[in-house]
Write an enzyme that holds these catalytic residues in place. Structure first.
Site, PDB file in Angstrom:
ATOM      1  N   GLU A 136       0.816  -1.203   0.000  1.00 36.78           N
ATOM      2  CA  GLU A 136       0.000   0.000   0.000  1.00 36.78           C
ATOM      3  C   GLU A 136       0.857   1.264   0.000  1.00 36.78           C
ATOM      4  O   GLU A 136       0.405   2.331  -0.436  1.00 36.78           O
ATOM      5  CB  GLU A 136      -0.940  -0.001   1.202  1.00 36.78           C
ATOM      6  CG  GLU A 136      -2.110   0.953   1.065  1.00 36.78           C
ATOM      7  CD  GLU A 136      -3.170   0.744   2.125  1.00 36.78           C
ATOM      8  OE1 GLU A 136      -4.331   0.484   1.763  1.00 36.78           O
ATOM      9  OE2 GLU A 136      -2.831   0.820   3.330  1.00 36.78           O
ATOM     10  N   HIS A 181       7.463 -26.627   1.089  1.00 35.49           N
ATOM     11  CA  HIS A 181       6.641 -27.661   0.454  1.00 35.49           C
ATOM     12  C   HIS A 181       5.470 -27.029  -0.294  1.00 35.49           C
ATOM     13  O   HIS A 181       4.452 -27.688  -0.550  1.00 35.49           O
ATOM     14  CB  HIS A 181       6.144 -28.644   1.513  1.00 35.49           C
ATOM     15  CG  HIS A 181       7.251 -29.310   2.254  1.00 35.49           C
ATOM     16  ND1 HIS A 181       7.831 -30.493   1.846  1.00 35.49           N
ATOM     17  CD2 HIS A 181       7.942 -28.925   3.362  1.00 35.49           C
ATOM     18  CE1 HIS A 181       8.804 -30.830   2.681  1.00 35.49           C
ATOM     19  NE2 HIS A 181       8.894 -29.888   3.608  1.00 35.49           N
ATOM     20  N   LYS A 213     -13.676   2.964  -2.383  1.00 33.29           N
ATOM     21  CA  LYS A 213     -14.397   3.452  -1.202  1.00 33.29           C
ATOM     22  C   LYS A 213     -15.562   4.349  -1.615  1.00 33.29           C
ATOM     23  O   LYS A 213     -16.668   4.240  -1.069  1.00 33.29           O
ATOM     24  CB  LYS A 213     -13.449   4.234  -0.290  1.00 33.29           C
ATOM     25  CG  LYS A 213     -12.447   3.396   0.474  1.00 33.29           C
ATOM     26  CD  LYS A 213     -11.627   4.289   1.392  1.00 33.29           C
ATOM     27  CE  LYS A 213     -10.621   3.501   2.199  1.00 33.29           C
ATOM     28  NZ  LYS A 213      -9.824   4.370   3.100  1.00 33.29           N
TER      29      LYS A 213
END
Length: 461
Positions: free
Chosen positions: A289, A315, A429
């Site tokens: 960000e 793994h 937003k």
């Protein structure tokens, strides 16, 4: 002992795909300019995260509140999202006993469980609120602006639950917010809620060492004085503009060079210690960000951070790191002394796959696997570096957090972006506010309505 950074395998004389030693040395001037730019913003009253280790007023707020709450609560529930949640989660899981919320009260020394609601998924929120006894639960509402839709929705749900049981709101709700601005501060004043401060010059993803992180930490018994002291020591270590002596500067500059000069656009943070697993998730938000921006010359810049955990992801992701695109750096986080070690018993001496393990310890195995992975990557020209903590304790965790925060500030200057805003998330937003009917966002609602609609011919059902 203090935190160290070993960048041997970041350079081409140890890992052929790394940064040339000459290029690193030549970056001294560029780093000095970035260091000066960060220092200038700090001197101008910005970058308040650098001051948090010595903000006695904030530490006193937290310590006095935590002392008054000692023994009063079975559960603490934090309502937040982004930096308001990732930091507290990382502190809890690093510095509390493993499986903290599953321990009984005696094993927790009487401290409460700490739940962090970091999303608005009703399944999770409903389950937590149904599980805790509201009469014995303290809720921390963490939002600097008081306008974060997710956190405010959580707050309204919790408030209604408390009111339905006729529980005193001022006893059960605590706000952590801006000292003066935003929606929460006037509510706190009007209704008599306790409210702790997020300094105006401290952004959410840089706020873990403010009451955002230190309040929940202190409530569960974490030594926040030591946490802040370790962070303060790292601030002092990073005061120098000499690149080779500044650990945050070296981290940031090598990552920037690896990206911009070597195409290493993916930056992996891989702790080899379960307690540090969530530090990697916290770092992802911090790095992504802060740095994923449009630079001043219009270029889209910023590396992609990836969390991993050793040895688990040996793994899983290490196959990609070893033989996938040569576009990654890996930063290992090592711990020199565990809180606990377990000896591997000897058995099955006639079975070669098992016999060699006997007499070693689990910590020895984990650390050898880390060294082996770093060596394997280097042998294939894959660059890496290692941050080493003497122990996972508040002092060294504070130092690690501050190193990564300062490195992010330097990296922003190196990339030519403002590491302390997030303009890219604002449109989403605004669309959300418009569609939810928030006054003042009608234009955003209309803009969203003009976007292309789902094409039924392109939906497989």
């Amino acid at each position: 002992m203090t935190l160290t950074l070993d960048y041997t395998f970041m350079l081409t004389d140890a890992a052929s795909g790394g940064v040339a030693p000459g290029a690193f040395a030549a970056a001294q001037g560029t780093f000095a300019a970035a260091h000066a730019a960060v220092a200038a913003r700090h001197a101008a009253g910005e970058l308040g995260f650098l001051d948090l280790p010595r903000r006695r007023d904030l530490a006193t707020q937290v310590l006095e509140f935590a002392a008054g709450a000692r023994g009063a609560w079975r559960d603490v529930v934090l309502l937040g999202i982004g930096g308001s949640a990732l930091g507290p989660i990382a502190l809890r899981n690093a510095l509390c006993a493993p499986q903290w919320n599953g321990l009984d009260a005696a094993a927790r020394a009487g401290y409460p469980r700490l739940h962090v609601l970091d999303n608005v998924d009703p399944v999770t929120i409903g389950a937590v609120l149904d599980r805790v006894q509201l009469a014995d639960t303290l809720f921390l509402v963490v939002s600097k602006s008081g306008g974060t839709a997710e956190t405010m929705a959580q707050y309204l749900v919790v408030r209604a639950r408390l009111e339905a049981q006729a529980l005193p709101l001022a006893r059960h709700l605590v706000f952590v917010t801006d000292p003066e601005k935003g929606a929460l501060r006037p509510i706190a004043r009007r209704e008599g809620f306790a409210a702790l401060d997020i300094p105006a010059n401290v952004g959410g993803r840089f706020s873990v060492l403010s009451p955002v992180g230190t309040l929940p930490a202190a409530l569960v018994g974490i030594d926040i004085e030591s946490l802040l002291a370790g962070a303060g020591d790292m601030v002092r270590r990073c005061a120098t503009s000499e690149l080779a002596r500044n650990p945050a500067g070296t981290f940031a500059t090598l990552q920037w060079l690896a990206d911009t000069k070597g195409g290493k656009r993916v930056h992996v943070l891989m702790p080899y210690a379960d307690p540090l697993r969530d530090i990697a998730a916290w770092f992802v938000q911090l790095w992504a960000e802060s740095l994923g921006k449009v630079s001043g010359d219009g270029e889209h810049v910023g590396p992609t951070p990836v969390p991993a955990l050793g040895a688990t992801d040996q793994h899983s992701q290490v196959q990609l790191f070893m033989e996938g695109p040569l576009d990654k750096t890996v930063t290992f986080v090592a711990v020199e002394q565990p809180a606990l070690d377990v000896t591997i018993p000897g058995a099955h001496g006639d079975v070669a796959d098992l016999a060699y393990l006997g007499g070693h310890s689990l910590w020895e195995l984990l650390n050898i696997e880390r060294r082996a992975t770093a060596g394997a990557l280097a042998s294939r020209g894959r660059p890496s570096m290692t941050l080493s903590l003497p122990a996972v304790d508040p002092w060294h965790l504070g130092a690690l957090v501050m190193l990564l925060e300062i490195a992010t500030a330097y990296a922003g200057a190196l990339y030519g972006v403002n590491a302390f805003d997030q303009p890219g998330v604002e449109l989403g937003k605004r669309f959300t506010y418009g569609m939810m009917g928030r006054p003042g966002f009608e234009a955003a609602r209309d803009e969203f309505a003009r976007l292309p609609k789902p094409n039924p011919e392109r939906i497989i059902g």
